[in-house]
Design an enzyme around this catalytic site. Structure first.
Site, mmCIF file in Angstrom:
data_model
loop_
_atom_site.group_PDB
_atom_site.id
_atom_site.type_symbol
_atom_site.label_atom_id
_atom_site.label_comp_id
_atom_site.label_asym_id
_atom_site.label_seq_id
_atom_site.Cartn_x
_atom_site.Cartn_y
_atom_site.Cartn_z
ATOM 1 C CB SER A 105 -0.953 -0.037 1.197
ATOM 2 O OG SER A 105 -1.960 0.926 1.071
ATOM 3 C CD GLU A 119 -5.515 -3.980 -4.041
ATOM 4 O OE1 GLU A 119 -5.696 -3.597 -2.873
ATOM 5 O OE2 GLU A 119 -4.433 -4.424 -4.453
ATOM 6 C CG HIS A 121 -5.776 -2.359 0.211
ATOM 7 N ND1 HIS A 121 -4.828 -2.244 -0.767
ATOM 8 C CD2 HIS A 121 -5.350 -1.579 1.252
ATOM 9 C CE1 HIS A 121 -3.868 -1.424 -0.354
ATOM 10 N NE2 HIS A 121 -4.161 -1.006 0.866
#
Length: 525
Positions: A220, A338, A432
């Protein structure tokens, strides 16, 4: 209010709730290691699970506290200490703009530039080194999160390093146009990460590591920081391989970054050029301005991002095509679903995710309806809301990742490997940050696992990461991981049984083709 909550949860997503842990852990004093800065005594850790113990060193300072005269300038080398230093607890973490949701009981403070090391063998001389950049959108997170505990990696035969770097205004407020060259260049968090790499070059052999086999990896916001570091002038020769997990690769421009800084210093009542007054302001004063700065509409797509400038002259997405990182092996990928994590936390339709997707579609001269039709054909049974989530998640994370992979594969001397993380939690799919199972310590929002067991996928993934760190190739005897190229675009699907996919984003890329050829810097992306 909703926008503030979104941005904080976006930043903190990689560190919300961790599962697992080492409740039966026992720690005994370990040998003394003499670094260039001074002597350290770590611990020998037995996690109590029947596996081999590892050496652990916590809270090692790699730079001077970035406050006082050191505030808003490049990191300063830590002055040597003379007494034996106990490295048996995490140090302070850097001030959190998005709220520290990482757990671990760490305390925010000024002496926050520190790192942590796990190693299986102090007497080794050639273990591969993996340096982890934590997630958190450049506003929150730390290397001391329980999610990143390094025992499992050390047991696989690597020296693992986690670290803190400056965040929020302390790391990314662009002050040069208001206070002079070198003051707040907008990349201090990235320069901190490079200072960690410099410390590793000088000291990691004392912990059994090979300074000529350093893999920088992150997830990330950590992946964003890794790619920005590769695109920064002072990183060359310090990193040999990178792993980019679900990076939302973007950059701030000097013009908008300077506007944000002007807003901040005006709100604080500080005169342009009065650096002493700025440095004297408590860091919470700048944190308190974050919500108002978000409302200015100057994010690209976030307020605090690495700034394109003297130290990082190219947009990180453009960097592989313009000569950066061509001698660095790349392993890069994203999660299949995600946006599912963020969809449970906010209204995506009125979020930066939606704005970013529309920005990319406009730059590609493509329509949402046409893209939705492609996704609908590939995801039968999903309704429009689920399809739109997939589009927004891919726009933020997958499209820039694929653009980086394509350019690296076309131009680099080094190797490129691509993956899509498909292992699914019961409640959120392959959302995610689910790929943080690679550490073996659980996942954020761990309740989303339901009855799904990540252990086998986590072991396979971790061993592939370690093989990549060892040799630049994640393949094993049981599974040949093909190189990614810009013609076949072979991509590995990561789940309990890994599989090779043939150009799985082909139809979407055909609609978005200009994004693969245009300069993202010039296009304002």
């Amino acid at each position: 209010m909703r926008r503030r909550i979104l941005l904080q949860t976006l930043a903190a997503a990689p560190a919300v709730v961790a599962l697992g842990g080492c409740s039966g852990e026992t720690a005994t004093p370990g040998p003394v290691v003499a670094t260039a800065s001074g002597r350290l005594r770590g611990q020998l850790i037995d996690p109590g699970d029947g596996g081999a113990p590892v050496h652990r060193f916590l809270g090692i300072p790699y730079a001077e506290p970035p406050f006082g005269a050191n505030r808003f300038v490049a990191p300063k080398r830590r002055a040597p200490w003379t007494e034996l230093r106990a490295a048996d607890r995490h140090g302070e973490i850097c001030p959190q703009t998005g709220g520290d949701l990482g757990g671990g009981g760490a305390v925010e403070g000024e002496d926050c530039l520190n790192l942590n090391i796990w190693t299986p063998e102090l007497d080794a001389a050639d273990l591969p080194v993996m340096v982890w950049a934590h997630g958190g959108g450049q506003v929150t997170g730390s290397g001391s999160s329980p999610l990143y505990e390094g025992t499992h990696f050390a047991r696989e035969g690597v020296v693992l390093v986690t670290c803190n770097r400056r965040l929020g205004a302390e790391g990314y407020l662009y002050l040069e146009q208001h206070f002079g060259d070198g003051i707040g260049p907008g990349n201090l968090g990235i320069l901190d990460l490079i200072a960690v790499l410099e410390w590793v070059q000088e000291n990691i052999a004392k912990f059994g590591g090979d300074p000529n086999r350093v893999t920088l990896f992150g997830e990330s916001g950590g992946a964003v920081a890794v790619q920005a570091a590769v695109a920064t002038t002072t990183s060359r020769g310090l990193v040999h391989r990178v792993i980019l997990q679900s990076g939302g690769f973007a950059a701030q421009r000097a013009e908008t970054a300077s506007e944000l800084a002007a807003f901040a210093i005006n709100k604080l009542g500080i005169r342009t050029g009065d650096l002493d007054e700025l440095r004297a302001r408590p860091w919470p004063d700048l944190v308190a301005l974050y919500e108002q700065m978000n409302g200015l509409g100057l994010g690209q797509p976030q307020v605090y991002l690495p700034v394109i400038g003297a130290t990082m002259p190219e947009h990180p997405v453009d960097a592989p095509a313009t000569g950066w990182g061509r001698d660095v092996d790349y392993l890069i990928g994203t999660c299949r679903d995600e946006a599912n994590l963020f969809a449970v936390l906010t209204d995506l339709e009125h979020s930066p995710f939606h704005e970013r997707a529309r920005q990319l579609l406009k730059a590609a001269d493509a329509s949402w309806a046409a893209l939705r039709a492609v996704y609908t054909a590939e995801r039968p049974g999903e309704d429009d809301e689920e399809i739109d989530k997939a589009i927004m998640g891919d726009a933020w994370f997958r499209v820039p990742s694929l653009r980086i992979a394509d350019a690296h594969a076309r131009h680099a001397r080094a190797r490129t490997f691509m993956y899509r993380f498909d292992w699914a939690t019961q409640l959120l799919g392959a959302a995610h940050a689910t790929d943080l199972i690679v550490f073996g310590n659980g996942v954020p929002l761990g309740i989303a696992l339901g009855f799904a067991n990540p252990d086998e996928t986590a072991r396979q993934m971790r061993r592939a990461w370690v093989r990549f760190a060892e040799s630049g190739n994640p393949s094993s005897e049981a599974f040949a991981w093909p190189r990614y190229d810009a013609q076949t675009r072979k991509t590995v699907s990561i789940k309990d049984q890994m599989a090779v996919l043939q150009d799985p984003f082909a139809k979407q890329r055909a609609l978005l083709q200009p994004l693969w050829s245009r300069s993202w810097g010039a296009a304002g992306l």
